[in-house]
Scaffold this motif. Structure first.
Motif, mmCIF file in Angstrom:
data_model
loop_
_atom_site.group_PDB
_atom_site.id
_atom_site.type_symbol
_atom_site.label_atom_id
_atom_site.label_comp_id
_atom_site.label_asym_id
_atom_site.label_seq_id
_atom_site.Cartn_x
_atom_site.Cartn_y
_atom_site.Cartn_z
ATOM 1 N N SER A 122 0.850 -1.192 0.000
ATOM 2 C CA SER A 122 0.000 0.000 0.000
ATOM 3 C C SER A 122 0.884 1.240 0.000
ATOM 4 N N VAL A 123 0.623 2.133 -0.943
ATOM 5 C CA VAL A 123 1.378 3.385 -1.065
ATOM 6 C C VAL A 123 0.438 4.524 -0.691
ATOM 7 N N TRP A 124 0.650 5.099 0.500
ATOM 8 C CA TRP A 124 -0.208 6.163 1.036
ATOM 9 C C TRP A 124 0.486 7.507 0.890
ATOM 10 N N ASP A 125 -0.261 8.527 0.500
ATOM 11 C CA ASP A 125 0.288 9.889 0.524
ATOM 12 C C ASP A 125 -0.712 10.808 1.218
ATOM 13 N N ASN A 126 -0.222 11.949 1.697
ATOM 14 C CA ASN A 126 -1.126 12.921 2.324
ATOM 15 C C ASN A 126 -1.304 14.134 1.421
ATOM 16 N N GLY A 127 -1.415 13.853 0.114
ATOM 17 C CA GLY A 127 -1.557 14.915 -0.878
ATOM 18 C C GLY A 127 -2.982 15.403 -1.031
ATOM 19 N N LYS A 128 -3.248 15.967 -2.191
ATOM 20 C CA LYS A 128 -4.534 16.621 -2.440
ATOM 21 C C LYS A 128 -5.676 15.652 -2.713
ATOM 22 N N GLY A 129 -5.357 14.370 -2.944
ATOM 23 C CA GLY A 129 -6.411 13.400 -3.218
ATOM 24 C C GLY A 129 -6.887 13.484 -4.659
ATOM 25 N N ILE A 130 -7.776 12.583 -5.008
ATOM 26 C CA ILE A 130 -8.299 12.497 -6.372
ATOM 27 C C ILE A 130 -9.797 12.784 -6.322
ATOM 28 N N ALA A 131 -10.237 13.664 -7.189
ATOM 29 C CA ALA A 131 -11.668 14.004 -7.245
ATOM 30 C C ALA A 131 -12.479 12.748 -7.552
ATOM 31 N N SER A 132 -13.643 12.621 -6.922
ATOM 32 C CA SER A 132 -14.452 11.410 -7.090
ATOM 33 C C SER A 132 -14.788 11.151 -8.559
ATOM 34 N N GLY A 133 -14.980 12.198 -9.344
ATOM 35 C CA GLY A 133 -15.281 12.038 -10.770
ATOM 36 C C GLY A 133 -14.102 11.521 -11.582
ATOM 37 N N GLU A 134 -12.893 11.653 -11.044
ATOM 38 C CA GLU A 134 -11.685 11.206 -11.747
ATOM 39 C C GLU A 134 -11.310 9.763 -11.404
ATOM 40 N N LEU A 135 -11.754 9.273 -10.251
ATOM 41 C CA LEU A 135 -11.307 7.959 -9.770
ATOM 42 C C LEU A 135 -11.533 6.832 -10.773
ATOM 43 N N GLY A 136 -12.661 6.849 -11.435
ATOM 44 C CA GLY A 136 -12.981 5.778 -12.383
ATOM 45 C C GLY A 136 -12.183 5.846 -13.672
ATOM 46 N N ARG A 137 -11.459 6.945 -13.880
ATOM 47 C CA ARG A 137 -10.761 7.116 -15.157
ATOM 48 C C ARG A 137 -9.244 7.107 -15.041
ATOM 49 N N ILE A 138 -8.712 6.980 -13.823
ATOM 50 C CA ILE A 138 -7.268 7.186 -13.661
ATOM 51 C C ILE A 138 -6.405 6.147 -14.371
#
Length: 196
Positions: A122-138
């Motif tokens: 598991s690679v965890w970061d404390n960054g800005k995160g991914i918008a919910s609308g982008e998650l399905g397309r990454i």
């Protein structure tokens, strides 16, 4: 024969050109890797060692940005059948993406755990995160939210992990960071004894 001011000017131009050539070379390599995937050359190795090699490649950039990296692994992580160069690319891409998502002095946490069938990373970061609308397309090709991104990095990561018989998933919360989790099958799956 040039004076000091001209020498500095031309030195900066050459450094900029070298940097851009390196960036373009990276884009072309990713593009070709995406178009012509090579079959992994599988050998039993521990993914912890491969991760450390990938982190070594990024060491100076991590230090320059003050990003704190912690690696948590059990004392014994069994072997996985893997292509060390390809899995190193997976770790490199995931860590680089995490770095891009974080501001300076961010925190990166990489956790290994072992089940009867898989080594999980598991690679965890404390960054800005991914918008919910982008998650399905990454993982889609050419999909990127970065101004200098190619949109191939995560697609390549997914392909490599799946070519190793593994899985990848992502969890993210805007403003709080992301976690990419990969599962790589053990070289020898352990049999759990059933209790009566």
């Amino acid at each position: 024969k040039l004076d000091a001011e001209s020498r500095d000017y031309y030195r900066q131009l050459v450094e900029t050109a070298r940097s851009e050539v390196g960036r373009l070379d990276s884009i072309i390599r990713q593009f070709l890797g995406a178009l012509r995937p090579s079959r992994p050359n599988l050998k039993p190795e521990t993914p912890v060692v491969v991760l450390r090699d990938a982190l070594q490649l990024l060491k100076s950039e991590l230090e320059n940005r003050g990003i704190e990296v912690s690696v948590e692994a059990p004392s014994f992580v069994p072997h996985v059948l893997l292509d060390s160069q390809q899995i190193k690319q997976v770790f490199y891409n995931l860590v680089k993406n995490a770095m891009d998502a974080m501001s300076d002095n961010g925190k990166l946490r990489i956790v290994f755990d072992v089940t009867d069938a898989f080594v999980n990373v598991s690679v965890w970061d404390n960054g800005k995160g991914i918008a919910s609308g982008e998650l399905g397309r990454i993982f889609e090709p050419f999909h990127t939210t970065k101004s200098s991104g190619t949109g191939l990095g995560l697609m390549i990561v997914k392909r490599i992990v799946e070519d190793h018989g593994g899985e990848i998933e992502v969890a993210s919360k805007e403003g709080a960071g992301s976690c990419f989790k990969i599962r790589l099958p053990l070289a020898e799956r352990r049999i759990r004894r059933l209790t009566r």
